[in-house]
Design a protein around this motif. Structure first.
Motif, short mmCIF file in Angstrom:
data_model
loop_
_atom_site.label_atom_id
_atom_site.label_comp_id
_atom_site.label_asym_id
_atom_site.label_seq_id
_atom_site.Cartn_x
_atom_site.Cartn_y
_atom_site.Cartn_z
N ASP A 32 0.81 -1.22 0.00
CA ASP A 32 0.00 0.00 0.00
C ASP A 32 0.85 1.27 0.00
OD1 ASP A 32 0.74 -0.83 2.63
OD2 ASP A 32 -0.68 0.61 3.47
N ILE A 33 2.17 1.13 0.12
CA ILE A 33 3.05 2.30 0.08
C ILE A 33 3.67 2.39 -1.30
CG2 ILE A 33 5.17 3.33 0.96
CD1 ILE A 33 4.50 2.18 3.67
N ASN A 54 3.34 7.99 -0.87
CA ASN A 54 1.92 8.30 -0.80
C ASN A 54 1.40 8.31 0.64
OD1 ASN A 54 2.19 5.49 -0.51
ND2 ASN A 54 0.18 5.10 -1.39
N ASN A 55 2.14 7.72 1.57
CA ASN A 55 1.74 7.73 2.98
C ASN A 55 2.99 8.00 3.82
OD1 ASN A 55 0.90 7.14 5.62
ND2 ASN A 55 -0.48 5.51 4.94
N THR A 56 3.32 9.29 3.98
CA THR A 56 4.55 9.68 4.68
C THR A 56 4.59 9.19 6.12
OG1 THR A 56 4.79 11.59 3.23
CG2 THR A 56 6.02 11.64 5.30
N LYS A 58 3.19 6.64 7.70
CA LYS A 58 3.39 5.18 7.79
C LYS A 58 4.80 4.80 7.33
CE LYS A 58 1.51 0.71 6.46
NZ LYS A 58 0.40 -0.01 5.82
N THR A 59 5.25 5.38 6.23
CA THR A 59 6.58 5.09 5.69
C THR A 59 7.64 5.46 6.72
OG1 THR A 59 5.74 5.54 3.47
CG2 THR A 59 8.13 5.45 3.74
#
Length: 127
Positions: A32-33, A54-56, A58-59
């Protein structure tokens, strides 16, 4: 059609003594990243990998949990663009508006070309 947005880049410090697992390998375990843009440069004590995903949040958490030293910086993300040679004209246009570009870089993905601009005036840059 491209998008101009205020975002964050993750600066991942990769020291010489880091583990055998690369930061990108860690991220690849999470489908999902999506890494939209990446760039790297060398410093005296190792490599810095700059990532825009796309998901800072979480990354960032995933990389820190894997043992990487990370920080974030505000940036302006432009893309995806269809053509080449867009970064220099955009930088020149920003300078003509009195906006100082600290640095910029680009990355081509299957979706197109993305540009990252680091300025001290992100809100003004978006106008």
């Amino acid at each position: 059609m491209f998008i101009l947005s205020k975002n964050k880049e993750i600066a991942v410090r990769v020291r010489e003594e880091e583990t055998d697992v690369s930061a990108l390998m860690v991220i690849s375990q999470y489908p999902d990243i999506e890494v939209l843009v990446m760039h790297s440069y060398c410093e005296h004590d190792g490599v810095v990998l700059l990532l825009v995903a796309n998901n800072t949040p979480k990354t960032f958490r995933i990389l820190e949990a894997a043992g990487y030293e990370c920080s974030t910086n505000p940036i302006v993300l432009v893309g995806p663009l269809g053509g080449r040679g867009c970064a220099v004209p955009l930088e020149s246009e920003l300078k003509a508006c009195g906006i100082r570009v600290l640095y910029f870089y680009s990355h081509r993905t299957e979706s197109g070309l993305y540009l990252v601009f680091r300025t001290r005036e992100d809100d003004r840059t978006l106008r």
